[in-house]
Enzyme design. Sequence first.
Site: not given
Length: 383
Positions: A106, A127, A129, A155, A164, A275, A278
Amino acid sequence: MIISSGNDYRAAAQRRLPPFLFHYIDGGAYAEYTLKRNVQDLSEIALRQRVLNDMSALSLETKLFNETLSMPVALAPVGLTGMYARRGEVQAAMAADKKGIPFTLSTVSVCPIEEVAPAINRPMWFQLYVLRDRGFMRNALERAKAAGCSTLVFTVDMPVPGARYRDAHSGMSGPNAAMRRYMQSVFHPHWSWNVGLMGRPHDLGNISKYLGKPTGLEDYIGWLGSNFDPSISWKDLEWIREFWDGPMVIKGILDPEDAKDAVRFGADGIVVSNHGGRQLDGVMSSARALPAIADAVKGDLAILADSGIRNGLDVVRMLALGADTVLLGRAFVYALAAAGGQGVSNLLDLIDKEMRVAMTLTGAKSISDINTDCLVQAIKQGL
Protein backbone atom coordinates in the site's frame (compact mmCIF):
# COMPACT_ATOMS: atom_id res chain seq x y z
CA MET A 1 -7.79 -20.90 20.87
CA ILE A 2 -7.99 -23.53 18.10
CA ILE A 3 -7.67 -22.04 14.61
CA SER A 4 -9.45 -24.08 11.95
CA SER A 5 -10.94 -21.45 9.62
CA GLY A 6 -10.51 -17.89 8.42
CA ASN A 7 -13.24 -16.76 10.82
CA ASP A 8 -11.16 -18.09 13.71
CA TYR A 9 -8.36 -15.71 12.75
CA ARG A 10 -10.80 -12.81 12.92
CA ALA A 11 -11.82 -13.80 16.46
CA ALA A 12 -8.19 -14.22 17.50
CA ALA A 13 -7.28 -10.83 16.02
CA GLN A 14 -10.08 -9.15 17.96
CA ARG A 15 -8.73 -10.58 21.21
CA ARG A 16 -5.15 -9.56 20.50
CA LEU A 17 -5.55 -6.08 19.01
CA PRO A 18 -6.45 -2.79 20.70
CA PRO A 19 -10.01 -1.92 19.63
CA PHE A 20 -8.96 1.05 17.48
CA LEU A 21 -6.89 -1.24 15.25
CA PHE A 22 -9.35 -4.11 15.11
CA HIS A 23 -12.27 -1.88 14.16
CA TYR A 24 -10.16 0.03 11.63
CA ILE A 25 -9.63 -3.15 9.59
CA ASP A 26 -13.01 -4.72 10.44
CA GLY A 27 -15.27 -1.74 9.82
CA GLY A 28 -16.81 -0.10 6.78
CA ALA A 29 -18.48 3.14 5.73
CA TYR A 30 -21.66 4.61 7.20
CA ALA A 31 -24.09 1.85 8.33
CA GLU A 32 -21.84 -0.83 6.78
CA TYR A 33 -24.62 -2.16 4.54
CA THR A 34 -22.24 -2.84 1.64
CA LEU A 35 -19.68 -4.38 3.97
CA LYS A 36 -22.26 -6.95 5.06
CA ARG A 37 -23.57 -7.57 1.53
CA ASN A 38 -20.07 -8.27 0.23
CA VAL A 39 -19.84 -11.32 2.45
CA GLN A 40 -23.50 -12.34 2.35
CA ASP A 41 -23.94 -12.18 -1.42
CA LEU A 42 -20.93 -14.42 -1.96
CA SER A 43 -22.02 -16.93 0.65
CA GLU A 44 -25.48 -17.21 -0.95
CA ILE A 45 -24.11 -18.29 -4.34
CA ALA A 46 -24.73 -22.03 -4.63
CA LEU A 47 -22.04 -24.18 -6.20
CA ARG A 48 -23.10 -26.94 -8.59
CA GLN A 49 -21.86 -30.31 -7.34
CA ARG A 50 -20.62 -32.78 -9.98
CA VAL A 51 -19.16 -36.22 -9.23
CA LEU A 52 -17.25 -39.15 -10.79
CA ASN A 53 -15.02 -36.95 -12.96
CA ASP A 54 -11.52 -38.29 -12.09
CA MET A 55 -10.08 -35.21 -10.39
CA SER A 56 -6.67 -36.73 -9.64
CA ALA A 57 -4.80 -34.23 -11.85
CA LEU A 58 -6.20 -31.00 -10.37
CA SER A 59 -4.12 -27.78 -10.60
CA LEU A 60 -4.57 -24.31 -9.08
CA GLU A 61 -1.71 -22.74 -11.03
CA THR A 62 -2.45 -19.75 -13.26
CA LYS A 63 -0.67 -16.96 -15.12
CA LEU A 64 -1.21 -13.22 -14.80
CA PHE A 65 0.86 -10.40 -16.33
CA ASN A 66 3.54 -12.93 -17.35
CA GLU A 67 3.81 -14.15 -13.76
CA THR A 68 3.06 -17.69 -12.63
CA LEU A 69 0.86 -17.87 -9.53
CA SER A 70 0.49 -21.05 -7.48
CA MET A 71 -3.19 -20.15 -7.11
CA PRO A 72 -5.33 -17.26 -8.42
CA VAL A 73 -4.93 -15.14 -5.29
CA ALA A 74 -2.85 -12.05 -4.49
CA LEU A 75 -2.60 -10.16 -1.21
CA ALA A 76 -4.37 -6.81 -1.52
CA PRO A 77 -2.93 -3.44 -0.53
CA VAL A 78 -3.94 -2.67 3.06
CA GLY A 79 -2.88 0.54 4.77
CA LEU A 80 -1.11 0.33 8.13
CA THR A 81 -0.47 -3.41 7.84
CA GLY A 82 2.68 -2.86 9.88
CA MET A 83 0.53 -1.92 12.88
CA TYR A 84 -1.04 -5.39 13.01
CA ALA A 85 2.24 -7.27 13.48
CA ARG A 86 5.85 -6.23 13.91
CA ARG A 87 7.00 -5.00 10.47
CA GLY A 88 3.78 -6.52 9.21
CA GLU A 89 4.20 -5.74 5.52
CA VAL A 90 7.48 -7.66 5.45
CA GLN A 91 5.95 -10.66 7.23
CA ALA A 92 2.93 -10.75 4.92
CA ALA A 93 5.08 -10.32 1.81
CA MET A 94 7.30 -13.21 2.87
CA ALA A 95 4.26 -15.44 3.40
CA ALA A 96 2.92 -14.57 -0.05
CA ASP A 97 6.35 -15.16 -1.58
CA LYS A 98 6.58 -18.57 0.09
CA LYS A 99 3.18 -19.50 -1.34
CA GLY A 100 4.07 -18.28 -4.80
CA ILE A 101 1.57 -15.43 -5.10
CA PRO A 102 1.96 -11.62 -5.36
CA PHE A 103 1.97 -9.21 -2.43
CA THR A 104 0.72 -5.66 -3.01
CA LEU A 105 2.29 -2.89 -0.93
CA SER A 106 0.00 0.00 0.00
CA THR A 107 0.96 3.63 -0.50
CA VAL A 108 0.27 4.10 3.21
CA SER A 109 2.27 1.15 4.51
CA VAL A 110 4.36 1.29 7.66
CA CYS A 111 7.31 -0.43 6.00
CA PRO A 112 8.65 1.45 2.95
CA ILE A 113 9.15 -0.03 -0.50
CA GLU A 114 12.89 -0.27 0.11
CA GLU A 115 12.38 -2.46 3.20
CA VAL A 116 9.83 -4.87 1.75
CA ALA A 117 11.14 -5.52 -1.77
CA PRO A 118 14.53 -7.00 -0.75
CA ALA A 119 12.85 -9.40 1.71
CA ILE A 120 11.20 -11.47 -1.03
CA ASN A 121 12.26 -13.25 -4.20
CA ARG A 122 9.40 -12.50 -6.58
CA PRO A 123 8.59 -8.92 -7.64
CA MET A 124 5.91 -7.32 -5.51
CA TRP A 125 3.09 -5.13 -6.72
CA PHE A 126 2.68 -1.51 -5.63
CA GLN A 127 -0.57 0.38 -5.02
CA LEU A 128 -0.92 4.12 -5.59
CA TYR A 129 -3.65 6.70 -4.98
CA VAL A 130 -4.22 9.88 -6.97
CA LEU A 131 -3.11 12.64 -4.62
CA ARG A 132 -2.83 16.40 -4.93
CA ASP A 133 0.91 16.14 -4.34
CA ARG A 134 2.00 14.93 -7.79
CA GLY A 135 5.61 15.16 -6.66
CA PHE A 136 4.95 12.39 -4.15
CA MET A 137 3.21 10.28 -6.78
CA ARG A 138 6.14 10.59 -9.18
CA ASN A 139 8.61 9.86 -6.38
CA ALA A 140 6.67 6.75 -5.34
CA LEU A 141 6.49 5.46 -8.92
CA GLU A 142 10.21 5.96 -9.44
CA ARG A 143 11.05 4.20 -6.17
CA ALA A 144 8.69 1.32 -6.95
CA LYS A 145 10.30 0.87 -10.35
CA ALA A 146 13.81 1.04 -8.86
CA ALA A 147 12.85 -1.61 -6.29
CA GLY A 148 11.70 -3.98 -9.04
CA CYS A 149 7.94 -3.79 -8.49
CA SER A 150 6.29 -5.51 -11.43
CA THR A 151 2.69 -4.25 -11.41
CA LEU A 152 1.04 -0.97 -10.45
CA VAL A 153 -2.37 -1.16 -8.78
CA PHE A 154 -3.94 2.27 -9.18
CA THR A 155 -6.82 2.91 -6.76
CA VAL A 156 -9.47 5.23 -8.23
CA ASP A 157 -12.42 4.87 -5.84
CA MET A 158 -11.04 7.19 -3.20
CA PRO A 159 -11.16 10.78 -4.52
CA VAL A 160 -12.43 11.60 -1.03
CA PRO A 161 -12.23 9.42 2.10
CA GLY A 162 -15.38 7.55 3.09
CA ALA A 163 -17.21 8.26 6.34
CA ARG A 164 -16.19 5.43 8.66
CA TYR A 165 -18.17 6.00 11.81
CA ARG A 166 -16.66 3.05 13.62
CA ASP A 167 -13.28 4.80 13.63
CA ALA A 168 -14.69 7.67 15.70
CA HIS A 169 -16.18 5.27 18.23
CA SER A 170 -13.06 3.11 18.48
CA GLY A 171 -10.46 5.86 18.90
CA MET A 172 -8.81 5.75 15.50
CA SER A 173 -10.22 9.25 15.03
CA GLY A 174 -12.52 11.61 16.91
CA PRO A 175 -12.20 13.42 20.26
CA ASN A 176 -9.22 12.51 22.46
CA ALA A 177 -8.22 9.84 19.97
CA ALA A 178 -4.54 9.70 20.98
CA MET A 179 -5.36 9.24 24.67
CA ARG A 180 -7.99 6.60 23.90
CA ARG A 181 -5.52 4.65 21.77
CA TYR A 182 -2.93 4.80 24.53
CA MET A 183 -5.35 3.50 27.16
CA GLN A 184 -6.48 0.66 24.89
CA SER A 185 -2.87 -0.34 24.30
CA VAL A 186 -2.24 -0.63 28.04
CA PHE A 187 -4.84 -3.40 28.22
CA HIS A 188 -3.30 -5.29 25.29
CA PRO A 189 0.25 -5.95 26.53
CA HIS A 190 1.19 -8.51 23.88
CA TRP A 191 0.50 -6.04 21.08
CA SER A 192 2.04 -3.17 23.05
CA TRP A 193 5.32 -5.04 23.47
CA ASN A 194 5.57 -6.88 20.17
CA VAL A 195 4.30 -4.14 17.86
CA GLY A 196 3.90 -0.98 19.90
CA LEU A 197 7.46 -1.06 21.25
CA MET A 198 9.50 -3.56 19.23
CA GLY A 199 7.80 -2.74 15.91
CA ARG A 200 9.01 0.83 15.76
CA PRO A 201 9.27 3.11 13.85
CA HIS A 202 5.52 3.54 13.46
CA ASP A 203 5.62 6.02 10.65
CA LEU A 204 4.34 5.76 7.10
CA GLY A 205 7.52 4.63 5.42
CA ASN A 206 6.73 5.61 1.84
CA ILE A 207 5.56 9.08 2.81
CA SER A 208 8.38 9.65 5.32
CA LYS A 209 10.96 8.85 2.66
CA TYR A 210 9.49 11.58 0.49
CA LEU A 211 8.92 14.21 3.16
CA GLY A 212 12.24 13.52 4.84
CA LYS A 213 10.73 13.31 8.32
CA PRO A 214 8.74 10.79 10.38
CA THR A 215 4.99 10.65 9.80
CA GLY A 216 2.97 9.14 12.63
CA LEU A 217 -0.68 8.14 12.84
CA GLU A 218 -1.95 11.69 13.32
CA ASP A 219 0.14 12.82 10.36
CA TYR A 220 -1.26 9.92 8.34
CA ILE A 221 -4.84 11.01 8.91
CA GLY A 222 -4.07 14.68 8.33
CA TRP A 223 -1.81 14.25 5.30
CA LEU A 224 -4.18 11.91 3.50
CA GLY A 225 -7.20 14.04 4.33
CA SER A 226 -5.59 17.07 2.73
CA ASN A 227 -4.17 15.24 -0.28
CA PHE A 228 -7.02 13.22 -1.75
CA ASP A 229 -7.96 14.75 -5.08
CA PRO A 230 -11.63 14.88 -6.15
CA SER A 231 -10.58 16.23 -9.56
CA ILE A 232 -9.26 12.80 -10.59
CA SER A 233 -10.00 11.87 -14.21
CA TRP A 234 -8.69 9.61 -16.97
CA LYS A 235 -6.14 12.32 -17.78
CA ASP A 236 -4.40 11.54 -14.48
CA LEU A 237 -3.89 7.97 -15.63
CA GLU A 238 -2.33 9.24 -18.85
CA TRP A 239 0.08 11.27 -16.71
CA ILE A 240 0.99 8.18 -14.70
CA ARG A 241 1.75 6.27 -17.89
CA GLU A 242 4.60 8.72 -18.47
CA PHE A 243 6.36 7.30 -15.41
CA TRP A 244 5.19 3.67 -15.41
CA ASP A 245 5.64 1.33 -18.37
CA GLY A 246 4.75 -1.94 -16.62
CA PRO A 247 1.35 -3.56 -16.16
CA MET A 248 -1.25 -1.18 -14.68
CA VAL A 249 -4.37 -2.38 -12.89
CA ILE A 250 -7.20 0.05 -12.13
CA LYS A 251 -8.78 -0.76 -8.77
CA GLY A 252 -12.28 0.33 -7.82
CA ILE A 253 -14.44 -0.56 -10.85
CA LEU A 254 -18.12 -1.42 -10.23
CA ASP A 255 -19.80 -0.41 -13.50
CA PRO A 256 -19.44 -1.98 -16.96
CA GLU A 257 -19.08 1.45 -18.59
CA ASP A 258 -16.07 2.25 -16.40
CA ALA A 259 -14.64 -1.15 -17.26
CA LYS A 260 -15.01 -0.34 -20.97
CA ASP A 261 -13.27 3.00 -20.38
CA ALA A 262 -10.41 1.11 -18.74
CA VAL A 263 -10.08 -1.00 -21.89
CA ARG A 264 -10.04 2.14 -24.08
CA PHE A 265 -7.43 3.68 -21.82
CA GLY A 266 -5.21 0.65 -22.29
CA ALA A 267 -5.22 -0.70 -18.75
CA ASP A 268 -3.82 -4.19 -18.35
CA GLY A 269 -6.36 -5.11 -15.70
CA ILE A 270 -9.12 -3.90 -13.40
CA VAL A 271 -10.15 -4.79 -9.87
CA VAL A 272 -13.91 -5.10 -9.42
CA SER A 273 -14.07 -3.60 -5.95
CA ASN A 274 -16.05 -1.37 -3.61
CA HIS A 275 -13.01 -0.88 -1.37
CA GLY A 276 -14.24 -3.57 0.99
CA GLY A 277 -17.35 -1.54 1.78
CA ARG A 278 -15.18 1.25 3.18
CA GLN A 279 -16.07 4.05 0.74
CA LEU A 280 -19.66 4.45 -0.52
CA ASP A 281 -22.16 2.49 1.53
CA GLY A 282 -25.14 1.25 -0.45
CA VAL A 283 -23.32 0.34 -3.66
CA MET A 284 -23.52 -3.19 -5.05
CA SER A 285 -21.39 -5.93 -3.66
CA SER A 286 -18.48 -6.92 -5.88
CA ALA A 287 -20.09 -10.33 -6.44
CA ARG A 288 -23.23 -8.71 -7.87
CA ALA A 289 -21.28 -6.23 -9.99
CA LEU A 290 -18.84 -8.77 -11.43
CA PRO A 291 -20.99 -10.74 -13.94
CA ALA A 292 -22.04 -7.70 -15.98
CA ILE A 293 -18.49 -6.38 -16.02
CA ALA A 294 -17.16 -9.76 -17.13
CA ASP A 295 -19.75 -9.84 -19.93
CA ALA A 296 -18.58 -6.41 -21.08
CA VAL A 297 -14.77 -6.78 -21.03
CA LYS A 298 -13.78 -10.43 -20.49
CA GLY A 299 -10.78 -11.16 -22.70
CA ASP A 300 -9.91 -7.48 -23.23
CA LEU A 301 -7.98 -7.17 -19.98
CA ALA A 302 -7.40 -9.11 -16.76
CA ILE A 303 -10.31 -9.03 -14.31
CA LEU A 304 -9.46 -9.15 -10.62
CA ALA A 305 -11.99 -8.90 -7.81
CA ASP A 306 -12.01 -8.25 -4.08
CA SER A 307 -14.39 -7.39 -1.22
CA GLY A 308 -16.06 -10.10 0.84
CA ILE A 309 -13.68 -12.98 0.12
CA ARG A 310 -13.07 -14.94 3.30
CA ASN A 311 -12.23 -18.49 2.18
CA GLY A 312 -11.40 -20.76 -0.73
CA LEU A 313 -15.05 -21.30 -1.63
CA ASP A 314 -15.43 -17.54 -2.09
CA VAL A 315 -12.41 -17.55 -4.40
CA VAL A 316 -14.02 -20.22 -6.57
CA ARG A 317 -17.31 -18.29 -6.60
CA MET A 318 -15.58 -15.10 -7.78
CA LEU A 319 -13.74 -17.00 -10.51
CA ALA A 320 -17.00 -18.61 -11.63
CA LEU A 321 -18.59 -15.16 -11.89
CA GLY A 322 -15.83 -13.96 -14.21
CA ALA A 323 -12.72 -13.00 -12.25
CA ASP A 324 -9.28 -14.20 -13.36
CA THR A 325 -7.72 -13.67 -9.93
CA VAL A 326 -8.86 -12.33 -6.56
CA LEU A 327 -7.30 -9.99 -4.03
CA LEU A 328 -7.39 -10.98 -0.37
CA GLY A 329 -7.45 -8.09 2.12
CA ARG A 330 -9.09 -8.27 5.55
CA ALA A 331 -8.70 -12.04 5.76
CA PHE A 332 -4.91 -11.95 5.63
CA VAL A 333 -4.69 -9.04 8.06
CA TYR A 334 -6.75 -10.97 10.62
CA ALA A 335 -4.33 -13.89 10.27
CA LEU A 336 -1.32 -11.58 10.48
CA ALA A 337 -2.62 -9.93 13.66
CA ALA A 338 -3.41 -13.29 15.23
CA ALA A 339 -0.25 -15.22 14.38
CA GLY A 340 2.16 -13.09 12.35
CA GLY A 341 3.61 -14.25 9.06
CA GLN A 342 3.03 -17.88 9.98
CA GLY A 343 -0.66 -17.10 10.37
CA VAL A 344 -0.75 -15.69 6.84
CA SER A 345 1.03 -18.79 5.52
CA ASN A 346 -1.43 -21.04 7.31
CA LEU A 347 -4.39 -19.06 5.95
CA LEU A 348 -3.09 -19.31 2.38
CA ASP A 349 -2.61 -23.06 2.77
CA LEU A 350 -6.16 -23.30 4.12
CA ILE A 351 -7.54 -21.38 1.13
CA ASP A 352 -5.55 -23.69 -1.16
CA LYS A 353 -7.17 -26.75 0.44
CA GLU A 354 -10.65 -25.21 0.36
CA MET A 355 -10.26 -24.41 -3.33
CA ARG A 356 -9.17 -27.97 -4.08
CA VAL A 357 -12.22 -29.38 -2.34
CA ALA A 358 -14.55 -26.99 -4.18
CA MET A 359 -12.94 -27.68 -7.55
CA THR A 360 -12.98 -31.44 -7.02
CA LEU A 361 -16.68 -31.42 -6.20
CA THR A 362 -17.66 -29.07 -9.03
CA GLY A 363 -15.64 -30.94 -11.65
CA ALA A 364 -13.15 -28.13 -12.40
CA LYS A 365 -9.72 -29.64 -13.01
CA SER A 366 -7.98 -26.33 -13.68
CA ILE A 367 -8.56 -22.64 -13.05
CA SER A 368 -9.68 -22.21 -16.67
CA ASP A 369 -12.43 -24.79 -16.01
CA ILE A 370 -14.05 -22.59 -13.35
CA ASN A 371 -16.96 -20.73 -14.95
CA THR A 372 -20.69 -20.24 -14.56
CA ASP A 373 -21.23 -23.96 -15.17
CA CYS A 374 -19.87 -24.42 -11.64
CA LEU A 375 -22.86 -22.49 -10.25
CA VAL A 376 -26.45 -23.59 -9.75
CA GLN A 377 -28.50 -22.21 -12.65
CA ALA A 378 -31.13 -20.42 -10.53
CA ILE A 379 -28.50 -18.57 -8.53
CA LYS A 380 -26.50 -17.79 -11.65
CA GLN A 381 -29.53 -16.16 -13.27
CA GLY A 382 -30.45 -14.36 -10.06
CA LEU A 383 -27.23 -12.41 -10.09
